[in-house]
Design a protein around this motif. Structure first.
Motif, short mmCIF file in Angstrom:
data_model
loop_
_atom_site.label_atom_id
_atom_site.label_comp_id
_atom_site.label_asym_id
_atom_site.label_seq_id
_atom_site.Cartn_x
_atom_site.Cartn_y
_atom_site.Cartn_z
N TRP A 1 0.84 -1.20 0.00
CA TRP A 1 0.00 0.00 0.00
C TRP A 1 0.87 1.25 0.00
O TRP A 1 1.95 1.27 0.58
N TYR A 2 0.37 2.31 -0.62
CA TYR A 2 1.09 3.58 -0.66
C TYR A 2 0.09 4.70 -0.93
O TYR A 2 -1.09 4.44 -1.18
N ILE A 3 0.57 5.91 -0.86
CA ILE A 3 -0.27 7.06 -1.19
C ILE A 3 0.29 7.73 -2.44
O ILE A 3 1.48 8.02 -2.52
N ASP A 4 -0.57 7.94 -3.41
CA ASP A 4 -0.18 8.58 -4.67
C ASP A 4 -0.48 10.08 -4.56
O ASP A 4 -1.64 10.48 -4.53
N ASP A 5 0.59 10.88 -4.48
CA ASP A 5 0.43 12.32 -4.35
C ASP A 5 0.87 13.05 -5.61
O ASP A 5 1.37 14.18 -5.55
N GLY A 6 0.71 12.41 -6.76
CA GLY A 6 1.02 13.07 -8.02
C GLY A 6 2.47 12.87 -8.43
O GLY A 6 2.97 11.75 -8.45
N TYR A 7 3.14 13.98 -8.72
CA TYR A 7 4.50 13.91 -9.24
C TYR A 7 5.37 14.99 -8.62
O TYR A 7 4.89 16.06 -8.24
N THR A 8 6.65 14.69 -8.52
CA THR A 8 7.66 15.72 -8.30
C THR A 8 8.05 16.24 -9.67
O THR A 8 8.35 15.45 -10.58
N SER A 9 8.04 17.55 -9.85
CA SER A 9 8.27 18.15 -11.17
C SER A 9 9.24 19.31 -11.06
O SER A 9 9.53 19.82 -9.98
N ILE A 10 9.74 19.71 -12.21
CA ILE A 10 10.51 20.94 -12.30
C ILE A 10 9.63 21.95 -13.02
O ILE A 10 9.04 21.67 -14.07
N TYR A 11 9.50 23.14 -12.43
CA TYR A 11 8.60 24.17 -12.92
C TYR A 11 9.42 25.34 -13.46
O TYR A 11 10.46 25.69 -12.90
N TYR A 12 8.93 25.97 -14.51
CA TYR A 12 9.59 27.16 -15.04
C TYR A 12 8.58 27.97 -15.85
O TYR A 12 7.55 27.44 -16.28
N ALA A 13 8.89 29.24 -16.05
CA ALA A 13 7.98 30.12 -16.78
C ALA A 13 7.97 29.76 -18.26
O ALA A 13 9.01 29.43 -18.83
N GLU A 14 6.80 29.81 -18.84
CA GLU A 14 6.65 29.47 -20.25
C GLU A 14 6.99 30.68 -21.09
O GLU A 14 6.35 31.74 -21.00
N HIS A 15 8.04 30.57 -21.91
CA HIS A 15 8.45 31.65 -22.80
C HIS A 15 8.66 31.07 -24.20
O HIS A 15 9.07 29.93 -24.36
N LYS A 16 8.41 31.90 -25.20
CA LYS A 16 8.70 31.48 -26.57
C LYS A 16 10.20 31.22 -26.73
O LYS A 16 10.61 30.32 -27.45
N LEU A 17 10.99 32.04 -26.05
CA LEU A 17 12.44 31.87 -26.08
C LEU A 17 12.92 31.73 -24.64
O LEU A 17 13.09 32.71 -23.93
N LEU A 18 13.10 30.50 -24.20
CA LEU A 18 13.52 30.24 -22.83
C LEU A 18 14.99 30.62 -22.68
O LEU A 18 15.81 30.30 -23.54
N PRO A 19 15.36 31.31 -21.58
CA PRO A 19 16.77 31.66 -21.38
C PRO A 19 17.65 30.41 -21.43
O PRO A 19 17.27 29.34 -20.93
N GLY A 20 18.84 30.56 -22.00
CA GLY A 20 19.74 29.43 -22.12
C GLY A 20 20.08 28.79 -20.79
O GLY A 20 20.16 27.57 -20.67
N LYS A 21 20.25 29.61 -19.74
CA LYS A 21 20.60 29.07 -18.42
C LYS A 21 19.47 28.20 -17.88
O LYS A 21 19.71 27.16 -17.25
N THR A 22 18.21 28.62 -18.12
CA THR A 22 17.06 27.85 -17.62
C THR A 22 16.91 26.56 -18.39
O THR A 22 16.69 25.49 -17.81
N ARG A 23 17.03 26.64 -19.71
CA ARG A 23 16.92 25.44 -20.53
C ARG A 23 18.01 24.44 -20.17
O ARG A 23 17.75 23.24 -20.05
#
Length: 307
Positions: free
Chosen positions: A263-285
């Motif tokens: 048995w376990y508890i499903d709490d979704g996912y661990t994710s990496i979040y970032y702002a959505e841009h047409k041109l993502l900064p190179g450091k963020t990408r």
């Protein structure tokens, strides 16, 4: 260029509702920001803000103008940052938020390899178990789970966010056996308070075959951190409900063992979040791609899974 600077002052002030806070983030004085916005208003011939002693409020014209220019401003800034990167490589300050213990256990150990590949990036990492305002607070990325996804933010999944029940061998040997979920009623629970709400959530257990059962474990004590709960459980003080990233080390060393291992508890996912841009900064990408790669290479997705 002066108009571009004025637009940046306007957008930052609109995002945070304050000339003073915008000035702090732009490394300017509040007077300079206010003067720059006033020049922009004079050039446009409209008032963009209603000013009060407490807060700035966008006028109708200000709201329309913000919608027109904010996305373009970010795109231009990112393009400039990418072109200005050292030798064509990602560069600049990388502001990231992550959970305190999780970050120290799993993300900080990746730092040497990250900087070996991207030496022109300067990490500015913040450790906090609360969700941050990614855009409003100027973060390039955040790592965590269970966050609401605000407009303009995207998430890339890294691993399951599973929680499991654990206890020490001594505790289990001295107490009534736990064969089924309802047996938990007879045991001392070590439960986690949500850092966002301060409350202990009600959970539903999931079986490997996808059956469900309510978690009937009663709180003997509460903690605000899974690592603290693991340390407490390893002293034989009860059954703890903890996240797999924190439990895995104790399980591998034999300091704790799974209770109701099917048995376990499903709490979704661990994710990496970032702002959505047409041109993502190179450091963020570079950072996003690196973290996804490292989770795969280090087998963290499998390690953090309870099934």
């Amino acid at each position: 260029m002066e108009t571009f600077s004025s637009i940046e002052c306007f957008v930052r002030s609109a995002e945070v509702g304050s000339f003073a806070e915008a000035a702090r983030r732009l490394s300017l004085t509040p007077a300079a920001v206010g003067k720059s916005v006033a020049k922009l208003e004079a050039r446009l011939g409209v008032r963009l803000f209603q000013r009060s002693t407490r807060r700035l409020t966008l006028t109708e014209a200000g709201q329309l103008f913000l919608g027109e220019v904010s996305g373009s401003l970010h795109t231009i800034q990112n393009a400039v940052a990418n072109l200005a990167s050292a030798g064509g490589q990602p560069a600049g300050t990388l502001k990231v938020s992550m959970g305190t213990v999780f970050g120290c256990l799993y993300i900080v150990p990746m730092l040497a390899e990250f900087l070996r590949r991207f030496p022109a990036i300067n990490p500015d990492w913040h450790f906090d178990n609360r969700q941050v305002d990614l855009i409003g607070q100027g973060f390039d990325a955040a790592i965590g789970g269970g966050f609401e996804l605000p407009p303009g933010v995207v998430a890339r999944k890294l691993s399951p966010a599973h929680r499991v029940l654990v206890a020490s061998t001594d505790y289990l040997a001295a107490r009534a056996p736990i064969i089924e979920p309802e047996d938990l009623k007879l045991h001392d629970g070590i439960l986690i308070r949500s850092p966002q709400t301060g409350r202990v959530r009600s959970w539903q257990l999931t079986h490997r075959n996808q059956q469900h059962s309510p978690l009937t474990l009663k709180a003997r004590m509460t903690m605000s951190d899974s690592e603290a709960a693991c340390i407490t459980a390893s002293q034989g003080l009860g059954v703890a409900l903890v996240s797999m990233p924190f439990a895995s080390g104790y399980l591998e060393l034999g300091r704790l063992q799974r209770v109701l291992p099917d048995w376990y508890i499903d709490d979704g996912y661990t994710s990496i979040y970032y702002a959505e841009h047409k041109l993502l900064p190179g450091k963020t990408r570079a950072f996003v791609d690196f973290i996804i790669e490292q989770f795969a290479e280090r087998g963290l997705k499998q390690r953090f899974s309870a099934v």
